[in-house]
Design an enzyme around this catalytic site. Structure first.
Site, mmCIF file in Angstrom:
data_model
loop_
_atom_site.group_PDB
_atom_site.id
_atom_site.type_symbol
_atom_site.label_atom_id
_atom_site.label_comp_id
_atom_site.label_asym_id
_atom_site.label_seq_id
_atom_site.Cartn_x
_atom_site.Cartn_y
_atom_site.Cartn_z
ATOM 1 N N VAL A 1 22.662 -13.675 71.313
ATOM 2 C CA VAL A 1 23.522 -13.023 72.288
ATOM 3 C C VAL A 1 24.198 -11.865 71.558
ATOM 4 C CG1 VAL A 1 25.558 -13.231 73.757
ATOM 5 C CG2 VAL A 1 23.936 -15.114 73.629
ATOM 6 N N ASP B 1 24.354 -16.704 67.290
ATOM 7 C CA ASP B 1 23.480 -17.807 67.675
ATOM 8 C C ASP B 1 24.196 -18.634 68.737
ATOM 9 O OD1 ASP B 1 21.924 -20.087 67.910
ATOM 10 O OD2 ASP B 1 21.598 -20.318 65.745
ATOM 11 N N HIS B 2 23.647 -18.610 69.953
ATOM 12 C CA HIS B 2 24.340 -19.274 71.063
ATOM 13 C C HIS B 2 24.282 -20.798 70.971
ATOM 14 C CE1 HIS B 2 26.664 -19.018 74.566
ATOM 15 N NE2 HIS B 2 26.006 -18.083 75.229
ATOM 16 N N ARG B 3 23.503 -21.337 70.045
ATOM 17 C CA ARG B 3 23.522 -22.780 69.822
ATOM 18 C C ARG B 3 24.817 -23.201 69.139
ATOM 19 N NH1 ARG B 3 18.249 -23.546 66.258
ATOM 20 N NH2 ARG B 3 19.392 -21.871 65.201
ATOM 21 N N PRO C 1 18.690 -18.527 69.722
ATOM 22 C CA PRO C 1 18.949 -17.758 70.950
ATOM 23 C C PRO C 1 20.038 -16.721 70.691
ATOM 24 C CG PRO C 1 19.911 -19.944 71.118
ATOM 25 C CD PRO C 1 19.140 -19.927 69.844
#
Length: 455
Positions: A252, A426-428, A250
């Site tokens: 951002v 990576d928003h994880r 994901p």
């Protein structure tokens, strides 16, 4: 007479296929052990392959431009009269050479290839009723195959390239070359040979204007106003990697506009210093140093999401990737342990990296194992963008063009050197606060290089 097939090896990255760029030898040539005989292009880089035996080239089994799978034979070598013909055991690859096994793995051109494993071969498109069959994944090096003198070497399987419409033109390499020379599009023909294979006669008929009944009804395009280029090599690998990254991590992206006038002034000052004589100090070198320093305060941007293990892997080193545009396409070589380098050392490494990439000499080993990447879009006059993460990394910084712009300093509007930064993460792995802090730290270091002594 003792003939051996030399199979296409895995050059150390677990690749499945490669394109033959050009042969350095011809049938009848005498070759020695480790003599370069062919240049190939993988999804990572162009690589020169050495011959593992001494002998005489009997037959080239693959033509330049053909893409084949790892493990497929590419050349036949006659070992008659050589030391290996007399004592094959004595001529096996020594330590570190192609073919040596260690812990179940086989030595390749760079390191050791993947372990042998069973896998399913994807069904080849365009063949009705074809079913996937369980096959053995080729090892990094397939053992040489002894060929009896009286047995003819089977012709290599024709190259098949799946197009958007799903049609697969079946044609052997000589027929493909003939079609290319005559300007005939194989995708517009239906082969008259067994199994729909396109023959020389089909190509010659099409070139002579007699292919009216053989065309596949493809919409006619104005002559000379369209061209088709096969998707392969670096372009194919880049597309697959970006697709995987975009739909796995994901993304951002955050943006920051920075007054880098102090950085540019420091750059001019360093040029006059004796220790920087002959060193090409670029804004990219300053950005690289800023990234390495900022990672110390936000190590999450230098970490990796390990999905199978359910873990986040934090790296205590920075292998800095630098996106580079080359004639072969986009490559991302790495500066190893960039965090341990001074500004001067970074500048020198970046210059050498750029030269190697432009010359197409970047090796596959130099393009793996990165932890964070910089994309210098500013060299193209671009202000900023939304960069896509490299698979396996958690952050990528886009460095925009440095422009003269009006800026407010102490309440006064004055001309300043201004640059835009964009950070995708990576928003994880990286939360908004962490990504924002890292981007702010990089911007602060570029806006005021003296802040480096506080890190």
């Amino acid at each position: 007479m003792a003939l051996k097939h030399f199979p296409l090896p895995d050059v150390g990255e677990g690749l499945r296929e490669a394109e033959i760029l050009g042969w350095r030898v011809q049938p009848g040539d005498t070759v020695t052990v480790n003599q370069v005989i062919v240049e190939i292009e993988t999804a990572k880089a162009s690589v020169e392959l050495p011959c593992p035996w001494a002998g005489t080239v009997r037959e080239l089994l693959v033509e330049p431009g053909q893409t084949i799978e790892v493990g497929s034979p590419i050349v036949t070598i006659d070992l008659a009269g050589t030391a290996e013909d007399a004592a094959p055991e004595a001529a096996e690859a020594g330590p570190g050479k192609i073919g040596e096994e260690s812990n179940g793995r086989v030595a390749t051109l760079v390191g050791y290839g993947p372990r042998t494993a069973s896998a399913k071969r994807r069904p080849r498109k365009g063949r009705a009723g074809a079913e996937p069959a369980a096959v053995q994944v080729p090892q990094a090096r397939v053992p040489a195959v002894e060929v009896a003198p009286e047995r003819a070497v089977p012709a290599p399987e024709p190259v098949v390239a799946v197009q958007q419409g799903g049609y697969v033109p079946l044609a052997k390499p000589p027929v493909r070359k003939l079609a290319k020379d005559l300007g005939v599009d194989l995708h517009a023909l239906i082969g008259s040979g067994s199994g729909g294979v396109i023959t020389r006669e089909d190509v010659q008929s099409a070139a002579g204007g007699a292919a009216t009944g053989l065309t596949r009804g493809v919409a006619e395009a104005p002559a000379g106003r369209e061209r088709r280029v096969p998707v392969k090599g670096v372009r194919k690998a880049t597309a697959q990697a970006m697709l995987e990254s975009a739909f796995t991590a994901p993304h951002v992206t955050e943006f920051l506009t920075v007054d880098v006038t102090p950085m540019m002034e420091l750059r001019e000052h360093l040029k006059s210093q004796p220790e920087f004589h002959g060193v090409k100090i670029t804004p990219l070198a300053f950005a690289a140093k800023a990234v390495c320093l900022a990672v110390r305060r936000t190590p999450d941007v230098n970490a990796t999401w390990d999905e199978p293990a359910g873990e986040i892997v934090y790296k205590d080193y920075v292998h800095l990737g630098i996106a580079a545009a080359t004639p072969r396409g986009l490559v991302v070589p790495k500066v190893r342990d960039a965090d341990r380098m001074s500004l001067k050392e970074l500048a020198e490494s970046l210059e050498q990296l750029a030269i190697t990439a432009r010359d197409g000499k970047t090796t596959p080993a130099e393009m793996v194992g990165g932890t964070i990447t910089i994309s210098n879009v500013g060299v193209f006059g671009v202000d900023t963008g939304t960069p896509i993460l490299n698979p396996g990394e958690s952050a990528i910084l886009a460095l925009g063009a440095i422009r003269d712009m009006p800026w407010v300093v102490d309440g006064q509007v004055v001309p300043r050197k201004v640059c835009q930064l964009a950070l995708s993460f990576d928003h994880r792995v990286v939360d908004g606060q962490q990504g924002s802090q890292f981007l702010a730290d990089v911007g602060s270091l570029l806006a005021n290089p003296s802040m480096a002594i506080t890190y």
